[in-house]
Write a protein that holds these residues in place. Structure first.
Motif, PDB file in Angstrom:
ATOM      1  N   UNK A 242       0.825  -1.206   0.000  1.00  0.00           N
ATOM      2  CA  UNK A 242       0.000   0.000   0.000  1.00  0.00           C
ATOM      3  C   UNK A 242       0.862   1.259   0.000  1.00  0.00           C
ATOM      4  N   UNK A 243       2.008   1.185   0.646  1.00  0.00           N
ATOM      5  CA  UNK A 243       2.908   2.334   0.730  1.00  0.00           C
ATOM      6  C   UNK A 243       3.515   2.693  -0.604  1.00  0.00           C
ATOM      7  N   UNK A 244       3.645   1.696  -1.477  1.00  0.00           N
ATOM      8  CA  UNK A 244       4.368   1.924  -2.724  1.00  0.00           C
ATOM      9  C   UNK A 244       3.513   2.607  -3.765  1.00  0.00           C
ATOM     10  N   UNK A 245       2.189   2.424  -3.631  1.00  0.00           N
ATOM     11  CA  UNK A 245       1.275   3.110  -4.546  1.00  0.00           C
ATOM     12  C   UNK A 245       1.566   2.873  -6.011  1.00  0.00           C
ATOM     13  N   UNK A 246       1.699   1.638  -6.394  1.00  0.00           N
ATOM     14  CA  UNK A 246       1.903   1.366  -7.814  1.00  0.00           C
ATOM     15  C   UNK A 246       0.633   0.751  -8.381  1.00  0.00           C
ATOM     16  N   UNK A 247       0.268   1.186  -9.590  1.00  0.00           N
ATOM     17  CA  UNK A 247      -0.979   0.720 -10.200  1.00  0.00           C
ATOM     18  C   UNK A 247      -0.788  -0.679 -10.781  1.00  0.00           C
ATOM     19  N   UNK A 248       0.276  -0.790 -11.564  1.00  0.00           N
ATOM     20  CA  UNK A 248       0.516  -2.001 -12.321  1.00  0.00           C
ATOM     21  C   UNK A 248       0.917  -3.148 -11.387  1.00  0.00           C
ATOM     22  N   UNK A 249       0.221  -4.272 -11.501  1.00  0.00           N
ATOM     23  CA  UNK A 249       0.473  -5.358 -10.549  1.00  0.00           C
ATOM     24  C   UNK A 249       1.851  -5.982 -10.769  1.00  0.00           C
ATOM     25  N   UNK A 250       2.334  -5.901 -11.999  1.00  0.00           N
ATOM     26  CA  UNK A 250       3.639  -6.502 -12.269  1.00  0.00           C
ATOM     27  C   UNK A 250       4.748  -5.659 -11.645  1.00  0.00           C
ATOM     28  N   UNK A 251       4.649  -4.338 -11.854  1.00  0.00           N
ATOM     29  CA  UNK A 251       5.629  -3.437 -11.262  1.00  0.00           C
ATOM     30  C   UNK A 251       5.575  -3.568  -9.736  1.00  0.00           C
TER      31      UNK A 251
ATOM     32  N   UNK B 125       7.414  -6.613  -8.583  1.00  0.00           N
ATOM     33  CA  UNK B 125       8.854  -6.392  -8.728  1.00  0.00           C
ATOM     34  C   UNK B 125       9.373  -5.530  -7.587  1.00  0.00           C
ATOM     35  N   UNK B 126       8.628  -4.446  -7.314  1.00  0.00           N
ATOM     36  CA  UNK B 126       9.051  -3.526  -6.271  1.00  0.00           C
ATOM     37  C   UNK B 126       9.046  -4.228  -4.918  1.00  0.00           C
ATOM     38  N   UNK B 127       8.039  -5.096  -4.718  1.00  0.00           N
ATOM     39  CA  UNK B 127       7.958  -5.807  -3.448  1.00  0.00           C
ATOM     40  C   UNK B 127       9.174  -6.704  -3.258  1.00  0.00           C
ATOM     41  N   UNK B 128       9.645  -7.314  -4.364  1.00  0.00           N
ATOM     42  CA  UNK B 128      10.819  -8.180  -4.256  1.00  0.00           C
ATOM     43  C   UNK B 128      12.015  -7.370  -3.776  1.00  0.00           C
ATOM     44  N   UNK B 129      12.132  -6.105  -4.311  1.00  0.00           N
ATOM     45  CA  UNK B 129      13.222  -5.238  -3.870  1.00  0.00           C
ATOM     46  C   UNK B 129      13.096  -4.886  -2.397  1.00  0.00           C
ATOM     47  N   UNK B 130      11.860  -4.567  -2.014  1.00  0.00           N
ATOM     48  CA  UNK B 130      11.615  -4.181  -0.625  1.00  0.00           C
ATOM     49  C   UNK B 130      12.057  -5.312   0.295  1.00  0.00           C
TER      50      UNK B 130
ATOM     51  N   UNK C 258      21.034  -6.024  -4.707  1.00  0.00           N
ATOM     52  CA  UNK C 258      19.733  -5.419  -4.974  1.00  0.00           C
ATOM     53  C   UNK C 258      19.731  -4.982  -6.427  1.00  0.00           C
ATOM     54  N   UNK C 259      18.622  -5.288  -7.129  1.00  0.00           N
ATOM     55  CA  UNK C 259      18.577  -5.093  -8.572  1.00  0.00           C
ATOM     56  C   UNK C 259      18.766  -3.656  -9.013  1.00  0.00           C
ATOM     57  N   UNK C 260      18.100  -2.721  -8.348  1.00  0.00           N
ATOM     58  CA  UNK C 260      18.202  -1.331  -8.795  1.00  0.00           C
ATOM     59  C   UNK C 260      18.544  -0.471  -7.583  1.00  0.00           C
ATOM     60  N   UNK C 261      18.792   0.825  -7.833  1.00  0.00           N
ATOM     61  CA  UNK C 261      19.077   1.730  -6.719  1.00  0.00           C
ATOM     62  C   UNK C 261      17.888   1.810  -5.783  1.00  0.00           C
ATOM     63  N   UNK C 262      18.211   2.011  -4.508  1.00  0.00           N
ATOM     64  CA  UNK C 262      17.146   2.001  -3.510  1.00  0.00           C
ATOM     65  C   UNK C 262      16.589   3.414  -3.356  1.00  0.00           C
ATOM     66  N   UNK C 263      15.326   3.560  -3.711  1.00  0.00           N
ATOM     67  CA  UNK C 263      14.679   4.860  -3.588  1.00  0.00           C
ATOM     68  C   UNK C 263      14.204   5.060  -2.153  1.00  0.00           C
ATOM     69  N   UNK C 264      13.935   6.301  -1.777  1.00  0.00           N
ATOM     70  CA  UNK C 264      13.408   6.530  -0.416  1.00  0.00           C
ATOM     71  C   UNK C 264      12.122   5.758  -0.173  1.00  0.00           C
TER      72      UNK C 264
ATOM     73  N   UNK D 243      13.664 -11.609 -16.013  1.00  0.00           N
ATOM     74  CA  UNK D 243      12.904 -11.112 -14.872  1.00  0.00           C
ATOM     75  C   UNK D 243      11.803 -12.110 -14.564  1.00  0.00           C
ATOM     76  N   UNK D 244      11.546 -12.312 -13.290  1.00  0.00           N
ATOM     77  CA  UNK D 244      10.591 -13.349 -12.956  1.00  0.00           C
ATOM     78  C   UNK D 244       9.204 -13.058 -13.509  1.00  0.00           C
ATOM     79  N   UNK D 245       8.860 -11.773 -13.608  1.00  0.00           N
ATOM     80  CA  UNK D 245       7.494 -11.470 -14.004  1.00  0.00           C
ATOM     81  C   UNK D 245       7.338 -11.169 -15.483  1.00  0.00           C
ATOM     82  N   UNK D 246       8.385 -11.401 -16.259  1.00  0.00           N
ATOM     83  CA  UNK D 246       8.243 -11.148 -17.688  1.00  0.00           C
ATOM     84  C   UNK D 246       7.507 -12.310 -18.334  1.00  0.00           C
ATOM     85  N   UNK D 247       6.824 -12.026 -19.446  1.00  0.00           N
ATOM     86  CA  UNK D 247       6.101 -13.122 -20.118  1.00  0.00           C
ATOM     87  C   UNK D 247       7.044 -14.253 -20.499  1.00  0.00           C
ATOM     88  N   UNK D 248       8.321 -13.938 -20.803  1.00  0.00           N
ATOM     89  CA  UNK D 248       9.259 -14.978 -21.204  1.00  0.00           C
ATOM     90  C   UNK D 248       9.461 -16.007 -20.096  1.00  0.00           C
TER      91      UNK D 248
END
Lengths: 253, 440, 490
Positions: free
Chosen positions: C76-85, C88-93, C135-141, C451-456
């Motif tokens: 809920x804190x991340x506020x992302x619309x797209x379920x795939x994104x 992905x973000x949750x995996x980083x968290x 960690x895959x990408x830079x860590x945002x606040x 990426x785990x969530x890619x169609x491939x």
């Protein structure tokens, strides 16, 4: 000697270490019904199976002695059991139709022995065999139905039809009525009497009444020995051996 | 009653003379019989070919070629080498000095240079330096070094490379083979049993010589522990319920159909299950033997249930009746009498199930237990279950998929190790069956 | 409170409970065990079970539920619309949160420093990289914030978990002990409890099936949302790309199922005649001695791990076939360019399947009653005529069942095709060409770097789903036939 269809001399059969048949001599006439009687385990079925070498299929079984059919030693190494069995047909205790249609059951023997040159001849053999086995009227409309769908008595007559379709000269019957009800038994017995005109029939039975009804000659086996052999009437009315008498009067068995 | 003339017996014919048709039929009989023998023979021949092939290709993995050299490093030499800029180069020089003296002693004369030494033995300087830095007491003492030859040299001994096919490269030059032959003839280069293969870990993609199956065997061991301690109790409990207590109704029927179907589900589907349930959903660590063990447990369970039920069924009902007859409860009759009698059969079935699980590869790949993960031994029991590791069959697969042909030999060698484990397990199962076999 | 600690406390409690239960039962009967309703051990077992079962059950449910609840609250804190994104973000968290915990455990950070970390001033990615957490990408606040929340909730959760589970264990302990009197029907209660445990064990198999079905269905739906179903099921090209995100990939199912069927059919062409003739020979002709050698020999083939067959296909059979059918080969034809081909995998798989066909067929042929054989021999049939015209037709349903089971095995076989069949998906008719199968692609898509969530990657679940459905249908049908057949001759 050639008067007899089958003549057996000094036949011994061993199952492993068990001496199942002890020195049996018997001569069987053509176009006659011969009955083998005796208590269970006396060796009468075993002896019957030596006559078309069905015992060959049992690994531990050994047969010694001399058995001749039409004067030929059937245990001669040159004899092919396959040809022998085409000549000496067999009907078993429990009806054992193949899981095929009625037609295919009867046509099986003629097909493997190449008795028919074409379909019409095969049809003819099937029809005449079924007629001889008194099954034609019941089966003619359902020739393509599975043989296993018939009643017990019909199945046994089907097996008889199957056996006579290969045009044997001798027909061996191993307690053919033991799995049947009285009505079916009566039908099969009647049939046996008819078959006597074309074949010599050897029947093993545990029913003395049946032996008396259908056979002309009777052999009494006891503990692997042939105790007495002769005209059926004589065996049942005036047996020579005391053991035969006790069996017939119900004291052993 | 009917016309009998139509099938009147044919003209009399002797039984001793086979007619043409019978001859044909008998020939067909012989042919048919021969097909059966051929079919079985093909199976047998394949088994022989496979065994021969495994042994021929795999046994060399258990041999390694080493150069034996006695070196005495004085304290002065050590200090001098440590004070230089290029320390390993200094040690390489020391090695070459000793090497030269050794060869002269044996009367071997063959031209070589430092590059050739590096091609044959790798970076010897580094090996020697790290040895002395860890064993400072050995300075001044004579030390016998056994330096493993590079995988290319091994390839020469094992027939992968010969003088005709060799292509000069930075890994091996044609001229190096002269040195190798001279060393072997003089006894400096000897072969020995390759313990490193049995105890070692996976190596980098360009170092087949250093690869070993030890670490992944430990991974397999931890997985088998999980499988044994989960599938045996669960399998036995489930079988007891289904065989002894379950009412005969549609639901039980469904469970039974479900179990026999589960036994035939492709193993890779269990891998997918493990990936999505244990890793995606439950966030268990990837590549962990614990997860591998859980997946293999689910996969083996149907097999164990089926064999356990067969063992329970073979205990005659009279035993149950006897126990119930003296007032034991149903539960007591099962646990006190039926289960102990069925136990040998249950154990046999379990061992065979475990052997199956031990050889399984596909599901492990999906949960990340690929070979190159097996780089380190676990440092304890918890780490053994939780830290990334591989398993023997997955390690073999990883080697087989690598480009360097030196790894193929390792893969075959790994198969020998795997098959030895399987043989031992099956022998144990057969022994148990023979020893406790009971006929009712 | 760590999981191991909780479990050990509960087990210790159970052991103490057992001892106390036995003592209390004996003393309630004034030391005379004969007047107890049940044997004294049952009283102890009752206490132990009452402590163990409910508390461990709650623990298990908690272990499943807690991550789900935390995920929901944190995402809920991340506020992302797209379920795939989102996932992905949750995996980083999750990785950041775990990384911080690891850092504290290793002493690289104090727990205060970890709690007050600021993503603007600290390079969290570097810091975690130093202790071996990538960690895959830079860590945002936002991510760091969510990670802190995640850690907080996990921490609270694990304390609450310990408290609740121990409370339940203690309650069970007290309750079970208090009920003990000499007339207490401990055995009946324990046996009922054991029965429930047995039922639970039996349901594991059912749960496994449910787990398989659910994990396949959910992931397949996810895949079909990202990739059109029609393109998947009817696409004739299989060209996944890992560089782009979706779009550029062609994920057609047809070449894979074609390869699967092609290889399976080759293997059945090898296995069915060999297996069937072996079974016939073993059951009808072989002497007991030959049988006692040949039957285990064939069964060894079934016991060899498939990786061994795979290696054999790749390194021995493939090169052998090339030297026969390749350019300049023994037959002088140029049909085969590489060792990995449908033929390579099919031949080896066929050998592997021989025992599957033969041992079940052997059983089935043996089940045909001897009376059938006698009837046929009695008519003067030779043994082979009897087998071909009586026994095989009688055993046919069972044999078909055995072949279907072997087919299902062939379709689901993985390692042989991964190693022996090649990687290129093609709709070729040439058996000497490399082909690939459903199973081989499941392995390559799920072990790749995508990426785990890619169609491939997700396509592997759709492939698994079709594989599962096909083999399940074959199995259900085959087992049904075999069962019906067995009943016929029982």
């Amino acid at each position: 000697m050639t008067d007899y269809k089958i003549s057996a001399k000094g036949v011994q059969v061993y199952y492993g270490d068990t001496h199942a048949i002890k020195d049996v001599d018997v001569d069987i006439e053509d176009k006659t019904v011969t009955a083998f009687i005796g208590p269970s385990g006396c060796g009468k079925s075993t002896f019957l199976r030596t006559l078309n070498r069905m015992n060959d299929t049992i690994d531990i079984c050994r047969v010694q002695g001399d058995i001749r059919i039409d004067g030929e030693d059937i245990y001669d190494s040159a004899v092919d059991p396959v040809q022998l069995r085409a000549k000496v047909g067999m009907v078993f205790q429990k009806p054992n139709p193949f899981p095929k249609s009625i037609y295919d059951n009867v046509a099986y023997g003629p097909k493997i022995h190449g008795l028919a040159r074409n379909k019409a001849e095969l049809d003819e053999i099937v029809e005449s065999s079924l007629r001889k086995a008194a099954l034609w009227t019941e089966a003619k409309d359902r020739l393509n139905a599975p043989g296993t769908g018939l009643s017990g008595g019909q199945q046994q007559r089907l097996c008889i039809a199957r056996a006579i379709a290969t045009a044997p000269e001798v027909l061996l019957m191993d307690e053919p009525c033991s799995a049947l009800d009285p009505i079916a038994t009566a039908q099969v017995e009647e049939l046996i009497d008819e078959l006597r005109q074309s074949f010599s029939v050897v029947i093993v039975t545990h029913s003395m009444q049946q032996a008396a009804r259908v056979s002309q000659k009777t052999a009494f086996f006891h503990l692997g020995n042939l105790v007495e052999y002769g005209e059926t009437d004589k065996i049942f009315t005036n047996p020579e051996d005391p053991r035969t008498e006790s069996y017939i009067s119900g004291r052993i068995g | 009653m009917t016309d009998l003339s139509s099938t009147e017996p044919k003209a009399h014919r002797s039984l001793k003379v086979a007619d043409a048709r019978t001859k044909k039929r008998n020939a067909a009989e012989k042919r048919f019989r021969a097909y059966g023998i051929v079919a079985i023979a093909i199976g047998g021949l394949f088994l022989l070919a496979l065994t021969y092939n495994i042994l021929k290709a795999g046994l060399p993995a258990f041999t390694q070629y080493v150069v034996e050299l006695e070196v005495t490093l004085t304290q002065d030499e050590f200090d001098a080498a440590e004070s230089q800029m290029l320390k390993t180069a200094a040690y390489t020089d020391i090695f070459i000095g000793n090497f030269e003296a050794n060869l002269a002693e044996r009367g071997v004369a063959v031209p070589y240079d430092a590059d050739a030494i590096e091609r044959l033995l790798g970076k010897v300087g580094g090996d020697i330096r790290s040895y002395y830095r860890e064993n400072l007491d050995d300075i001044g003492q004579p030390v016998t070094f056994q330096l493993q030859t590079s995988s290319r040299v091994e390839g020469y001994f094992k027939g992968r490379v010969n003088r005709d096919t060799i292509v000069d490269s930075r890994f091996l030059m044609g001229s190096d083979l002269d040195i190798v032959d001279a060393l072997r003839d003089s006894g400096v280069l000897t072969s020995r049993f390759n313990w490193d293969f049995i105890t070692g870990k996976d190596s980098g993609v360009d170092n087949p010589g250093g690869a070993g199956i030890g670490a992944s065997a430990i991974g397999s061991l931890f997985m088998m522990l999980v499988v044994l301690f989960l599938s045996l109790p669960i399998g036995v409990a489930a079988s007891i319920y289904l065989e002894e207590f379950a009412p005969k109704n549609r639901l039980t029927d469904l469970v039974e159909v479900n179990i026999s179907n589960l036994a035939a589900v492709p193993s890779i589907v269990f891998g997918i299950l493990g990936l999505s349930v244990f890793i995606q959903f439950a966030h268990l660590p990837q590549s962990a033997p614990l997860v591998g063990g859980l997946v293999l447990t689910l996969m083996t369970l149907p097999t164990i249930i089926i064999s356990t039920r067969a063992s329970l069924k073979s205990v005659p009902p009279s035993i149950r009746d006897a126990a119930l007859g003296i007032g034991a409860s149903k539960m007591q009759s099962v646990f006190h009498h039926v289960l102990p009698l069925a136990m040998p059969g249950i154990l046999t079935g379990t061992i065979i199930g475990l052997a199956q699980a031990l050889g399984e590869t596909a599901p492990l790949l999906l949960i990340g237990m690929v070979g190159f993960v097996a780089r380190e031994y676990p440092d304890g029991v918890v780490s053994g279950f939780m830290d990334p590791n591989s398993a023997m069959p997955a390690q073999i697969y990883t080697w087989a998929a690598r480009a360097d042909v030196g790894f193929y030999e390792k893969a075959w060698g790994g198969i020998i190790v795997l098959l030895i484990f399987l043989l031992l397990m099956n022998a144990l199962a057969i022994f148990l069956r023979k020893k406790f076999e009971r006929r009712w | 409170m760590s999981l191991i600690l909780i479990v050990s406390i509960v087990i210790a409690l159970a052991v103490i409970g057992y001892v106390l239960g036995v003592q209390r039962a004996v003393s309630s009967a004034d030391g005379d065990q004969r007047i107890l309703h049940s044997l004294k051990g049952y009283y102890g077992q009752n206490v132990a079970l009452t402590v163990l079962v409910p508390s461990l059950l709650v623990l298990a449910i908690w272990a499943i539920a807690q991550p789900l609840l935390i995920d929901q609250s944190v995402s809920g804190l991340l506020n992302l619309e797209d379920s795939r994104a989102q996932s992905l973000a949750m995996a980083d968290v999750r990785r950041v949160a775990e990384g911080l915990d690891t850092a504290i455990a290793q002493g690289a950070l104090t727990s205060d420093a970890a709690a007050n970390m600021d993503a603007e001033t600290t390079d969290v990615r570097d810091l975690l990289g130093d202790i071996g957490v990538a960690v895959g990408s830079d860590v945002t606040p936002e991510t760091l914030n969510a990670a802190q929340r995640y850690r907080g909730l996990s921490n609270t959760g694990s304390w609450a978990r310990g408290f609740v589970v121990l409370a339940i264990a203690l309650a069970g302990f007290a309750f079970a002990l208090s009920r003990i009197t000499k007339d207490f029907r401990a055995r009946n209660i324990v046996e009922r409890g054991v029965l429930v445990l047995l039922i639970a064990a039996a349901s594991v198999a059912v749960l496994t099936t449910i787990g398989i079905v659910l994990s396949l269905i959910f992931n397949t739906i996810n895949f079909l949302q990202a990739y059109p179903a029609a393109d998947f099921f009817f696409g004739t090209r299989w060209e996944p790309s890992f560089s782009g995100r979706g779009g550029s990939s062609e994920l057609g199912f047809l070449p894979l199922i074609w390869g699967t069927m092609f290889i399976s059919i080759i293997s059945l062409i090898v296995a069915v005649p060999l297996g069937l003739f072996s079974a016939i020979y073993l059951s009808e002709y072989a002497s007991p001695r030959v049988r006692s050698i040949a039957k285990p020999m064939l069964e060894i083939l079934a016991g060899i791990p498939t990786i061994v067959y795979g290696l054999f296909a790749l390194l021995t059979v493939g090169p052998l076939l090339v030297s026969a059918f390749g350019q300049g080969g023994f037959f002088g034809v140029d049909w085969m360019s590489g060792g990995t081909a449908a033929m390579t995998a099919g031949l080896v798989m066929g050998i592997m399947l021989i025992p599957f066909v033969s041992s079940l067929s052997d059983d089935i042929i043996n089940a045909v009653p001897q009376a059938m054989r006698d009837g046929s021999y009695g008519l003067g049939a030779t043994q082979s005529e009897t087998i071909r015209q009586v026994i095989i037709p009688a055993a046919l349903p069972g044999i078909v069942g055995a072949i279907l089971l072997a087919a299902s095995r062939a379709i689901g076989e993985t390692m042989i095709v991964v190693l022996g069949a090649g990687a290129a998906a093609s709709l070729s008719l040439n058996p000497f060409e490399a082909m690939t199968t459903v199973t081989a692609k499941i392995v390559s898509q799920l072990t790749g770097d995508g990426e785990f969530n890619s169609p491939e990657t997700m396509v592997a679940f759709a492939l698994g789903m079709t594989l599962f459905v096909i083999t399940l249908c074959l199995n259900v049908f085959a087992l049904y036939i075999v069962r019906k057949y067995r009943e016929q001759y029982d």
